[in-house]
Design an enzyme around this catalytic site. Structure first.
Site, PDB file in Angstrom:
ATOM      1  N   SER A 161      49.826  38.581  45.903  1.00 31.37           N
ATOM      2  CA  SER A 161      50.546  39.313  44.840  1.00 31.37           C
ATOM      3  C   SER A 161      52.027  39.208  44.524  1.00 31.37           C
ATOM      4  O   SER A 161      52.622  39.856  43.804  1.00 31.37           O
ATOM      5  CB  SER A 161      50.209  40.927  44.589  1.00 31.37           C
ATOM      6  OG  SER A 161      48.758  40.858  44.317  1.00 31.37           O
TER       7      SER A 161
ATOM      8  N   SER B 207      51.518  46.560  41.809  1.00 29.68           N
ATOM      9  CA  SER B 207      50.664  45.227  41.831  1.00 29.68           C
ATOM     10  C   SER B 207      49.702  45.010  41.267  1.00 29.68           C
ATOM     11  O   SER B 207      48.581  44.630  41.417  1.00 29.68           O
ATOM     12  CB  SER B 207      50.699  45.351  43.472  1.00 29.68           C
ATOM     13  OG  SER B 207      50.530  43.890  44.032  1.00 29.68           O
TER      14      SER B 207
ATOM     15  N   GLU C 118      45.152  35.467  39.282  1.00 31.14           N
ATOM     16  CA  GLU C 118      44.545  36.398  39.970  1.00 31.14           C
ATOM     17  C   GLU C 118      42.899  36.319  39.421  1.00 31.14           C
ATOM     18  O   GLU C 118      42.382  36.012  38.196  1.00 31.14           O
ATOM     19  CB  GLU C 118      45.029  37.689  39.559  1.00 31.14           C
ATOM     20  CG  GLU C 118      46.192  38.064  40.135  1.00 31.14           C
ATOM     21  CD  GLU C 118      46.097  38.884  41.511  1.00 31.14           C
ATOM     22  OE1 GLU C 118      45.180  38.737  42.319  1.00 31.14           O
ATOM     23  OE2 GLU C 118      47.279  39.479  42.058  1.00 31.14           O
TER      24      GLU C 118
ATOM     25  N   LYS D 259      58.488  43.634  47.186  1.00 31.27           N
ATOM     26  CA  LYS D 259      57.183  43.146  46.430  1.00 31.27           C
ATOM     27  C   LYS D 259      56.331  42.663  47.581  1.00 31.27           C
ATOM     28  O   LYS D 259      56.557  41.770  48.319  1.00 31.27           O
ATOM     29  CB  LYS D 259      57.459  42.051  45.363  1.00 31.27           C
ATOM     30  CG  LYS D 259      56.198  41.769  44.830  1.00 31.27           C
ATOM     31  CD  LYS D 259      55.679  42.789  43.908  1.00 31.27           C
ATOM     32  CE  LYS D 259      54.239  42.555  43.685  1.00 31.27           C
ATOM     33  NZ  LYS D 259      53.006  43.134  44.551  1.00 31.27           N
ATOM     34  N   THR D 260      54.996  43.469  47.578  1.00 36.76           N
ATOM     35  CA  THR D 260      54.305  43.042  48.591  1.00 36.76           C
ATOM     36  C   THR D 260      53.056  42.168  48.137  1.00 36.76           C
ATOM     37  O   THR D 260      52.933  41.722  46.851  1.00 36.76           O
ATOM     38  CB  THR D 260      53.262  44.207  49.038  1.00 36.76           C
ATOM     39  OG1 THR D 260      52.512  44.981  47.877  1.00 36.76           O
ATOM     40  CG2 THR D 260      54.147  45.405  49.663  1.00 36.76           C
TER      41      THR D 260
END
Length: 342
Positions: A108, A172, A208, A276-277
């Site tokens: 992500s 996210s 995604e 941002k993960t």
């Protein structure tokens, strides 16, 4: 609605290119560098040549790199996985890295780059884009409702790209990420954006949730810690984004709700971070990463920290503690003070 992405920019001048571009990172080896030029040595009255300031800095850098290597190798052994990491100190021009040129999946974390691409498009070829409402149907969301906490609530009303950016970065939100890709021509559009701003490494191939399906050696939907750090540095501190858009992007990063246990957890409480993960999950070799811009008290410029991980064995959960410990090790190697005890 899909809009063709056109980027009207020349090759961007990377803030971090001089810091990382000339460094060779060996697999499993930490490397440190500085942007300072070497100084000429003077000979003292005894005929001995004292160490120059550049020599002393090089010694310090080598010591930092060695210490980082040992810490992360030990962490990999206990974690039973692989760590890729880069730290850049934009105040001192010092850089450190470990497995910095090895590929890891974006997961992500691609959403911050997709958002930046939309911001550029809105400025260069589609004025007003950020405030135009994007609509979809429940069927469009497919199986993404579980990891789309905000966009699910807006199915009846739609969202603007600005709202999608906020949801994609701070929560996210998976479907928000896909809708941002729709604004720039899909995954290929994001890859084109990378190339347009000088990133020849990063690539996105699928939306995604397909992009999280990763196996060791997979090239699709990947970047490297070094490439991600360079591009993240340019987007948060460089000239690719207008000042107002850059501040907006950084504001969303600071408001992120997903990274509290990752890079942020490895830094002192009085430091400020935006991150941002990305998480692939246990079924994708426990892949997890985090990208952050970090300010410590009293410093004039931030750090950029880029950490990517995966487990050796599949069907094994990711480990946030490994990412936070790596962040501590990177900041220590960069010479920042007031770090928490290890």
């Amino acid at each position: 609605m899909r809009r063709k992405f056109r980027l009207r920019l020349g090759l961007a001048t990377f803030t971090a290119s001089a810091l990382l571009g000339g460094l060779a990172y060996a697999s499993g080896t930490a490397t440190s560098g500085t942007g300072d030029a070497g100084a000429s040595a003077d000979t003292d009255t005894a005929g001995k040549t004292p160490a120059s300031g550049a020599d002393l800095r090089a010694q310090d850098d080598a010591s930092s790199a060695s210490g980082l290597t040992k810490k992360l190798q030990a962490l990999e052994r206990s974690y039973e996985g692989r760590i890729g990491a880069v730290g850049i100190d934009l105040e001192t021009s010092r850089t450190v890295g470990y497995r910095a040129d090895e590929r890891f999946p974006f997961n992500s974390s691609f959403k911050v780059f997709a958002c930046a691409a939309v911001l550029v498009k809105a400025r260069t070829s589609d004025p007003g884009l950020m405030d135009q409402v994007v609509r979809w149907t429940p069927a469009d969301m497919g199986g993404l409702t579980a990891n789309s906490p905000e966009s699910t609530e807006y199915t009846d009303t739609g969202m603007t790209p600005a709202q999608l950016c906020r949801a994609g970065i701070t929560k996210s939100d998976g479907f928000a990420g896909n809708m941002l890709l729709e604004q720039i021509g899909g995954p290929r559009g994001l890859t084109a954006f990378f190339r347009a701003i000088g990133d020849r490494t990063s690539r996105l191939d699928r939306p995604e949730p397909l992009l999280t399906e990763w196996e060791p050696g997979e090239v699709r939907d990947t970047t490297t810690p070094a490439a991600a750090a360079r591009t993240f540095t340019e987007l948060t501190t460089g000239s690719t984004l207008r000042a107002g858009d850059r501040a907006r992007l950084v504001g969303w990063l600071k408001a992120s709700l997903t990274g509290a246990n990752r890079i942020r957890a490895g830094l002192p409480k009085d430091w400020t971070a935006g991150d941002k993960t990305g998480t692939g999950g246990a079924s994708n070799h426990g892949t997890a990463n985090d990208l952050a811009i970090v300010w410590s008290p009293g410093s004039d410029a931030p750090l950029i920290l880029s950490v990517f991980t995966n487990r050796t064995h599949d069907n094994t959960a990711h480990d946030d503690k490994v990412i936070s410990s790596t962040a501590t090790a990177l900041a220590t190697a960069l010479g920042r003070r007031s770090l928490p005890p290890e």
